[in-house]
Design an enzyme around this catalytic site. Sequence first.
Site, PDB file in Angstrom:
ATOM      1  N   HIS A   4      47.275  46.089  33.268  1.00 27.46           N
ATOM      2  CA  HIS A   4      46.031  45.035  33.404  1.00 27.46           C
ATOM      3  C   HIS A   4      45.737  45.588  34.737  1.00 27.46           C
ATOM      4  CE1 HIS A   4      43.724  41.607  34.276  1.00 27.46           C
ATOM      5  NE2 HIS A   4      43.671  41.400  33.139  1.00 27.46           N
ATOM      6  N   GLU A  21      39.013  47.266  29.348  1.00 27.61           N
ATOM      7  CA  GLU A  21      38.424  45.929  30.217  1.00 27.61           C
ATOM      8  C   GLU A  21      37.821  46.546  31.312  1.00 27.61           C
ATOM      9  OE1 GLU A  21      41.100  42.358  29.450  1.00 27.61           O
ATOM     10  OE2 GLU A  21      42.019  43.226  30.997  1.00 27.61           O
ATOM     11  N   GLY A  75      36.780  38.399  34.689  1.00 25.77           N
ATOM     12  CA  GLY A  75      36.824  37.021  35.614  1.00 25.77           C
ATOM     13  C   GLY A  75      35.455  36.769  36.236  1.00 25.77           C
ATOM     14  N   ASN A 114      45.300  35.689  27.516  1.00 25.39           N
ATOM     15  CA  ASN A 114      46.081  36.185  28.738  1.00 25.39           C
ATOM     16  C   ASN A 114      45.854  35.182  29.875  1.00 25.39           C
ATOM     17  OD1 ASN A 114      47.276  37.484  31.016  1.00 25.39           O
ATOM     18  ND2 ASN A 114      45.440  38.826  31.685  1.00 25.39           N
ATOM     19  N   GLU A 136      44.468  44.050  37.276  1.00 22.57           N
ATOM     20  CA  GLU A 136      44.930  43.267  38.206  1.00 22.57           C
ATOM     21  C   GLU A 136      46.277  43.678  38.625  1.00 22.57           C
ATOM     22  OE1 GLU A 136      44.736  39.397  36.633  1.00 22.57           O
ATOM     23  OE2 GLU A 136      42.508  39.746  36.721  1.00 22.57           O
ATOM     24  N   LYS A 168      47.044  34.727  32.377  1.00 20.23           N
ATOM     25  CA  LYS A 168      47.388  35.127  33.807  1.00 20.23           C
ATOM     26  C   LYS A 168      48.473  34.102  34.573  1.00 20.23           C
ATOM     27  CE  LYS A 168      42.610  36.645  34.210  1.00 20.23           C
ATOM     28  NZ  LYS A 168      41.681  37.726  34.829  1.00 20.23           N
ATOM     29  N   SER A 190      35.297  38.564  30.527  1.00 22.71           N
ATOM     30  CA  SER A 190      34.326  37.559  30.322  1.00 22.71           C
ATOM     31  C   SER A 190      33.953  37.585  28.795  1.00 22.71           C
ATOM     32  CB  SER A 190      33.078  37.752  31.409  1.00 22.71           C
ATOM     33  OG  SER A 190      33.564  37.852  32.835  1.00 22.71           O
TER      34      SER A 190
HETATM   35  C1  PEP Z   1      41.815  39.370  31.586  1.00 23.66           C
HETATM   36  O1  PEP Z   1      42.527  38.807  32.351  1.00 23.66           O
HETATM   37  O2  PEP Z   1      42.319  40.248  30.816  1.00 23.66           O
HETATM   38  C2  PEP Z   1      40.453  39.102  31.296  1.00 23.66           C
HETATM   39  C3  PEP Z   1      39.584  39.591  30.433  1.00 23.66           C
HETATM   40  O3  PEP Z   1      39.816  37.868  32.049  1.00 23.66           O
HETATM   41  P1  PEP Z   1      38.455  37.362  31.655  1.00 23.66           P
HETATM   42  O4  PEP Z   1      38.291  36.942  30.112  1.00 23.66           O
HETATM   43  O5  PEP Z   1      38.560  36.002  32.377  1.00 23.66           O
HETATM   44  O6  PEP Z   1      37.500  38.036  32.125  1.00 23.66           O
END
Ligand code: PEP
Length: 246
Positions: A93, A164, A170, A9, A95, A11, A208
């Site tokens: 997601h 998630e 992040g 992803n 976000e 982003k 992460s």
């Molecule tokens: C994501 O944006 O779905 C995500 C898991 O980000 P990160 O791996 O940076 O935590």
Amino acid sequence: MRRKLVVGNWKMHGSHAANAELLAGVLAAKPYLADVAMCVPFPYLSEVAVALTGSHLLWGAQDVSAHEQGAYTGEVSSTMLAEFGCRYAIVGHSERRACHNETDQLVADKAKAALAHGVTPIVCVGETLAQREAGETEMVVKRQLSAVIHTLTHCIGEIVVAYEPVWAIGTGRTATPEQAQEVHALLRKQLHAATPHAGGMRLLYGGSVKPDNAAALFAQPDIDGGLIGGASLKAGDFVAICRAAA
Ligand code: PEP
């Protein structure tokens, strides 16, 4: 046996030059034993499609409209995504849930719109830190998935689910493999009650994931790969994570 799936992803990151370098690095390391996809910002779909055509790597979007067409300025429909050869669209997601007030029902409607045009939705669910500390993880993720189950009914087996935890996205703070597996097992059980195809569905972990923790997460019985944010922007890290999913 479920084939592992690793999805990057990006982003809101990228530029023509950075994308070309990243894609070249990922392509140079193929073949992969897992399915690999990259979900990229809308303006880059075309160049990513061109770069990945014929490579067995797949591409997708990071969102999709719940609507077919019409007066929805700024939105992109699944019909349009399908024209780009998009295989996946991330929906729900955290976000987007947080910054765009996306509700469980809107997320479910987006998943339905994606499936209607052959784009597989990657439906994200996950609890905040406050919800985890209040002992609400199970309730929250089940509520989020339940909206999708009730909206998609007999098609539910066709989606990908990504667990998630919001506190791990992040932040550099990853769920332990045991914490992640516990939630994945709950989600799989919920899916089993809804569809005879639950055993074949892919449930991804995201939050992460890095080269040094990916293998332990992917070794869990109900974790079928990952949704990778930050580490998908570095070819070396993303390739290492894809290899950990072999
Ligand atoms: C994501 O944006 O779905 C995500 C898991 O980000 P990160 O791996 O940076 O935590």
